[in-house]
Design a protein around this motif. Structure first.
Motif, mmCIF file in Angstrom:
data_model
loop_
_atom_site.group_PDB
_atom_site.id
_atom_site.type_symbol
_atom_site.label_atom_id
_atom_site.label_comp_id
_atom_site.label_asym_id
_atom_site.label_seq_id
_atom_site.Cartn_x
_atom_site.Cartn_y
_atom_site.Cartn_z
ATOM 1 N N VAL A 24 34.481 29.165 29.016
ATOM 2 C CA VAL A 24 35.361 29.173 30.180
ATOM 3 C C VAL A 24 35.256 30.538 30.835
ATOM 4 O O VAL A 24 35.500 31.564 30.185
ATOM 5 C CB VAL A 24 36.824 28.862 29.803
ATOM 6 N N LEU A 25 34.877 30.540 32.115
ATOM 7 C CA LEU A 25 34.660 31.791 32.839
ATOM 8 C C LEU A 25 35.799 32.013 33.830
ATOM 9 O O LEU A 25 36.120 31.114 34.624
ATOM 10 C CB LEU A 25 33.333 31.736 33.591
ATOM 11 N N PRO A 26 36.440 33.187 33.798
ATOM 12 C CA PRO A 26 37.575 33.455 34.692
ATOM 13 C C PRO A 26 37.103 33.766 36.109
ATOM 14 O O PRO A 26 36.458 34.785 36.360
ATOM 15 C CB PRO A 26 38.244 34.670 34.044
ATOM 16 N N ALA A 27 37.411 32.887 37.028
ATOM 17 C CA ALA A 27 36.950 33.002 38.410
ATOM 18 C C ALA A 27 37.998 33.672 39.273
ATOM 19 O O ALA A 27 39.195 33.634 38.981
ATOM 20 C CB ALA A 27 36.621 31.615 38.957
ATOM 21 N N ALA A 28 37.542 34.260 40.360
ATOM 22 C CA ALA A 28 38.460 34.840 41.332
ATOM 23 C C ALA A 28 39.321 33.749 41.935
ATOM 24 O O ALA A 28 38.858 32.632 42.197
ATOM 25 C CB ALA A 28 37.684 35.564 42.420
ATOM 26 N N ALA A 29 40.575 34.056 42.154
ATOM 27 C CA ALA A 29 41.517 33.120 42.766
ATOM 28 C C ALA A 29 41.662 33.434 44.246
ATOM 29 O O ALA A 29 41.237 34.490 44.727
ATOM 30 C CB ALA A 29 42.875 33.216 42.072
ATOM 31 N N TRP A 30 42.265 32.480 44.973
ATOM 32 C CA TRP A 30 42.576 32.755 46.369
ATOM 33 C C TRP A 30 43.420 34.023 46.430
ATOM 34 O O TRP A 30 44.309 34.241 45.608
ATOM 35 C CB TRP A 30 43.342 31.586 46.984
ATOM 36 N N VAL A 52 38.031 39.452 35.664
ATOM 37 C CA VAL A 52 37.728 38.314 36.542
ATOM 38 C C VAL A 52 36.551 38.665 37.448
ATOM 39 O O VAL A 52 36.416 39.801 37.906
ATOM 40 C CB VAL A 52 38.973 37.952 37.367
ATOM 41 N N ARG A 53 35.700 37.662 37.704
ATOM 42 C CA ARG A 53 34.534 37.867 38.557
ATOM 43 C C ARG A 53 34.403 36.701 39.549
ATOM 44 O O ARG A 53 34.825 35.578 39.259
ATOM 45 C CB ARG A 53 33.252 37.935 37.727
ATOM 46 N N PRO A 54 33.740 36.924 40.699
ATOM 47 C CA PRO A 54 33.488 35.817 41.637
ATOM 48 C C PRO A 54 32.509 34.813 41.045
ATOM 49 O O PRO A 54 31.662 35.155 40.209
ATOM 50 C CB PRO A 54 32.875 36.521 42.856
ATOM 51 N N ASP A 55 32.583 33.581 41.511
ATOM 52 C CA ASP A 55 31.685 32.542 41.016
ATOM 53 C C ASP A 55 30.225 32.859 41.322
ATOM 54 O O ASP A 55 29.348 32.623 40.488
ATOM 55 C CB ASP A 55 32.073 31.189 41.612
ATOM 56 N N TRP A 56 29.942 33.354 42.539
ATOM 57 C CA TRP A 56 28.543 33.632 42.887
ATOM 58 C C TRP A 56 27.950 34.667 41.941
ATOM 59 O O TRP A 56 26.755 34.598 41.589
ATOM 60 C CB TRP A 56 28.415 34.079 44.349
#
Length: 891
Positions: free
Chosen positions: A447-453, A480-484
């Motif tokens: 599970v990778l922690p993605a950036a939220a709105w 946390v990191r961006p998905d891209w």
């Protein structure tokens, strides 16, 4: 308020529906922000809906995933470094590729992703892993529009702009509860009606809030939209309504489409019979459409989410093409998109039957994208669409899956089967920004922690082809990191680093824009090559802009007024829709279950479910049923009922609705296992789907309805989260200072007493017990004298309303003398509940509105002046008007 009013405000975009409203976010010093509408954004001009207005209540870190998690063997997830997590993902993809080939790998994406994230995922999967098994939750809402556009126009092009809603003299809403689902746009329609006399026609089997401001409501029989618009085409041909010059110059196929329509519904009488409508109403609609040049037809999920959705779309498009009402001010078909970046995902190939830049899988297009990307393993044929993808996972054919920003264990049809399929994967990667949801409970390996709105940086494209910036205004948590970024890091570990050497979102956007113009020359609709050379600074300050925007040219607000379609001969196609019987119940499942959205919630509530305001309007999962269908089953308002299909069952609160067609049910999609015990409606929906678009039919699943035995009802209040007893029915919602659970079941009060004592200890509870009468009530207070826990359970109708005490959780110390009152269902001040929330934008409850009406506010404008209710997004106005009529009705 405009963008210059507060120098600390950040201009960004709303993360909800496809309207794409501009926002101003002003961070505070505590990790939150004040949210307002951006008065200069052309999508909303400062107006927000209830969900957008409450965004500031949903950006805390209480539910956030803030570090990578990984599962070792059969053990639980545990925190790991980013390097360890990314290594595991890359190793798993490499192993799957070597052992099973690219067809064993899949990606399931989301309209919540930014365009830059979407682009990175599609490039990695289709260009470098060689799998076209890349689909998105937009398949569930907009795929039939895409397919219809491509059949008619040769491209997935929405030809008009929101300005057409202001200029139209007739707006036709088909399968769209815009008052609740696209309220900012609906207020523009209502404003045009008030200012210019624009007529609004609503075509929908259900009488929804949108019908409240309509000039004509057509309660069409389920699944007969194609018949109605075939009938309209025949009528136009028979009454001189065809634009012969436009048809001759810019289209082909009218004769075949008209002949098929005439065979199907030769006249108004036949159309009325096929659709279940009154002949006079059909005649009125047809006359209005024929006589009104400036006509816009807006359609949404009621059209798309059908086993024949693409044909419905094309039947609508046929009428606009035949009359030349396309691409001109106030004219055209208009697909109202469901998600903030469903359009952006389509631009970069987010669907399994697309490649980036609106290209498909023809050999020349595959070769073009391969050369642009210098892709070593370019996928050469379409992949599996969403429903087929998860079926293949269930069969063991797909071994590795990366899910990004969506919750398929709730939202897909046959969601129980989806849950089971996820457990079969060799590699299951989930990119999420919340710690828990139904999909995260399906044992992912990573599970990778993605950036939220609020933390995201990139672009989105709304329903009118307008690209807007999503700018961050909150700092990302350290882990946390961006998905891209995560996708690029995996690509580098797989040896593709040179092709994914981006350092910022602007790098990806420039590449995306360059591909859109690569070997284009006007042959493809999507072209934003004018933006391919944006500097980083220009990207940061990019203003909202519509495509196409080719190099050396300006933006285009409307398309196809003078033809120029994207077919080989540049002519549009009028399509012959297939003939299909409308959906019907079965002997064992006599009802048709229709699913959809409600006003104040979004998708599976991982964001809106954090807001007390948004959760106070409709507080539990429900089923709407016509009173004449409910009565023979012994069901009354507020009872619990079991809704069952061949695929699953749910227990929902009954809401009598005279606007619900007899023989049908409506249930909202939002509740999940995280916030309700028996509310997962996706588990009931069948997997029937459109044969062209692959979009599931979520509007007509055969179902049964039966009473659910729950003699005891009540509620729990607590400052911290807890788990109600197993086997009980419950629905959880946030309240200021904590949580509330509405509860029900067959267990007597003695069992609830034992459970309550197990939560806080018998010595800490103030209790009232009348076990012979089926009553138990308890309250507990913390060391500061504040209410920390309350439980009330008893026979239905014998327990105070759930919101009687909720405000005490956010309050101060309760005095000793007042604590006794709590067990009677009154707060310390002796007040009683204020009723359900009606206006979520301003937090105005039903009782307050009723009091204002009794005090002289006898119309909606007066109620708005007194309480502000209905003065923002206006989506509560139908309920306000109904309450006025009810309150003023003579005894």
């Amino acid at each position: 308020m405009n963008a210059l009013a507060d120098p600390g405000a950040v201009r960004t975009t709303c993360p909800y529906c496809g309207v794409g409203c501009g926002l101003l976010a002003t961070p505070d010093a505590a990790g939150g922000a004040a949210i307002a509408g951006d008065a200069v954004h052309p999508a909303n001009f400062g107006r927000l809906c209830s969900k957008g207005a409450a965004l500031g209540e949903t950006i805390g870190h209480e539910t956030r995933l803030i570090e990578p998690m990984m599962r070792h063997g059969e053990g639980p997830l545990g925190p790991v470094s980013w390097d360890a997590a990314l290594d595991r993902v890359a190793d798993g993809l490499r192993s799957t590729l070597a052992r099973h080939g690219p067809e064993a790998i899949a990606f399931y994406l989301s309209g919540q992703l930014l365009t830059e994230d979407y682009y990175a995922a599609n490039k990695l999967a289709k260009g470098f892993l060689g799998t076209a098994n890349v689909d998105t939750n937009s398949r569930l809402c907009m795929a039939s529009s895409v397919a219809g556009h491509k059949r008619a126009f040769g491209s997935d092009t929405v030809p008009g702009s929101y300005e057409d809603l202001d200029a139209a003299d007739l707006i036709v809403l088909v399968g769209s509860n815009a008052a609740w689902c696209h309220p900012v746009l609906f207020r523009r329609m209502a404003a045009a009606r008030a200012a210019r006399g624009t007529r609004i026609v609503v075509i929908d089997p259900r009488r929804t809030a949108t019908a409240d401001e309509a000039d004509l409501v057509l309660p069409i029989a389920h699944g007969t939209d194609t018949d109605l618009f075939c009938g309209l085409l025949v009528h136009l041909a028979d009454t001189g309504g065809i634009d012969a010059a436009y048809v001759a110059a810019h289209t082909q196929g009218l004769d075949a489409a008209l002949a098929a329509a005439r065979t199907r519904v030769p006249d108004i009488t036949a159309t009325a019979r096929a659709t279940g409508l009154a002949e006079a109403d059909v005649a009125r609609f047809f006359a209005w459409f024929r006589e009104t040049a400036r006509s816009v037809t807006c359609y949404s999920q009621g059209v798309n989410q059908s086993a024949h959705g693409t044909d419905k779309v094309n039947a609508i498009l046929n009428c606009h093409l035949a009359t030349g009402r396309i691409g001109r001010p106030g004219m055209g078909p208009f697909s109202l998109t469901g998600q903030p970046n469903a359009m952006g995902g389509r631009e970069v190939g987010g669907l399994a039957n697309q490649l980036a830049a609106h290209m498909g899988f023809s050999p020349p297009e595959v070769d073009r994208v391969r050369r642009f990307w210098d892709a070593p393993a370019m996928a050469a044929s379409e992949g599996l669409k969403a429903v087929d993808m998860f079926a293949a996972i269930g069969r063991g054919e797909i071994k590795a899956l990366w899910v990004m920003g969506t919750n398929p264990a709730v939202s897909l049809p046959r969601a129980d089967a989806v849950r089971a399929a996820l457990g079969r994967l060799d590699l299951f990667v989930l990119s999420e920004n919340v710690r828990t949801n139904d999909t995260a409970a399906c044992a992912p390996h990573v599970v990778l922690p993605a950036a939220a709105w609020g933390e995201k940086d990139g672009t989105v494209t709304n329903s009118e082809r307008r690209i807007s910036r999503m700018r961050p205004f909150l700092d990302r948590p350290a882990g946390v990191r961006p998905d891209w970024w995560a996708l690029a890091q995996v690509a580098r570990r797989l040896g593709f680093g040179a092709a994914f050497a981006w350092t910022r979102p602007a790098d990806i956007f420039r590449e995306h824009a360059a591909l859109s113009g690569f070997e284009n020359g006007g042959t493809r609709d999507f072209d934003i090559s004018a933006l391919a050379g944006l500097s980083d600074a220009a990207y940061e300050t990019l203003e909202p802009v519509q495509w196409p925007l080719p190099a050396g040219g300006g933006a285009t607000a409307r398309l196809f007024a003078e033809g120029g379609f994207f077919t080989p001969d540049r002519r549009a196609r009028l399509v012959v829709p297939a003939t299909a019987a409308p959906p019907a119940g079965e002997a064992e499942h006599p009802f048709l279950l229709n699913t959809g959205r409600i006003r104040d919630q979004w998708h599976t509530m991982t964001r809106t479910g954090l807001s007390p305001r948004l959760s106070a309007h409709l507080t539990a999962p429900f089923v709407a049923v016509h009173p004449d269908d409910a009565a023979p089953l012994g069901l009354a308002e507020g009872d619990l009922a079991t809704v069952a299909t061949r695929h699953g069952r749910a227990v929902l609160e009954v809401r009598g609705d005279a606007g619900q067609p007899r023989g049908t049910l409506f249930a909202p999609i939002h509740w999940s296992a995280a916030n309700a015990s028996h509310g997962r409606v996706g588990a009931l929906v069948h997997d029937a789907r459109d044969p062209i678009s692959g979009q599931p039919d979520s509007k007509a699943t055969p179902a049964t309805l039966a009473a659910y035995a729950a003699p005891y009802r009540g509620f729990i209040l607590a400052r911290t989260a807890l788990a109600p007893p197993p086997g009980s029915w419950w629905a959880r919602l946030p309240v200021a200072g904590g949580h509330a659970w509405r509860i029900a079941g067959g267990d007597g009060p003695d069992l609830w007493r034992d459970w309550a004592r197990g939560q806080v200890g018998a010595a800490a509870l103030a209790e009232f017990s009348d076990l012979s009468g089926g009553q138990y009530r308890a309250a507990a207070f913390d060391t500061n004298g504040r209410l920390s826990f309350a439980l009330m359970i008893g026979p239905k109708g014998a327990v105070p309303a759930w919101d009687a005490l909720k405000d005490l959780l956010a309050g101060d110390r309760v005095g000793e003398a007042d604590r006794r009152l709590i067990l009677s269902g009154r707060s310390g001040a002796g007040t009683m509940p204020s009723g359900p929330l009606v206006c979520a934008c301003f937090g105005v409850a039903r009782d307050a509105i009723a009091a204002a009406i009794r005090a002289g506010a006898h119309d909606a404008a007066a109620v708005g002046a007194a309480l502000k209710a209905g003065t923002n997004c206006g989506s509560c106005l139908p309920e306000v008007r109904a309450l006025i009529a009810e309150t003023l009705q003579p005894a």
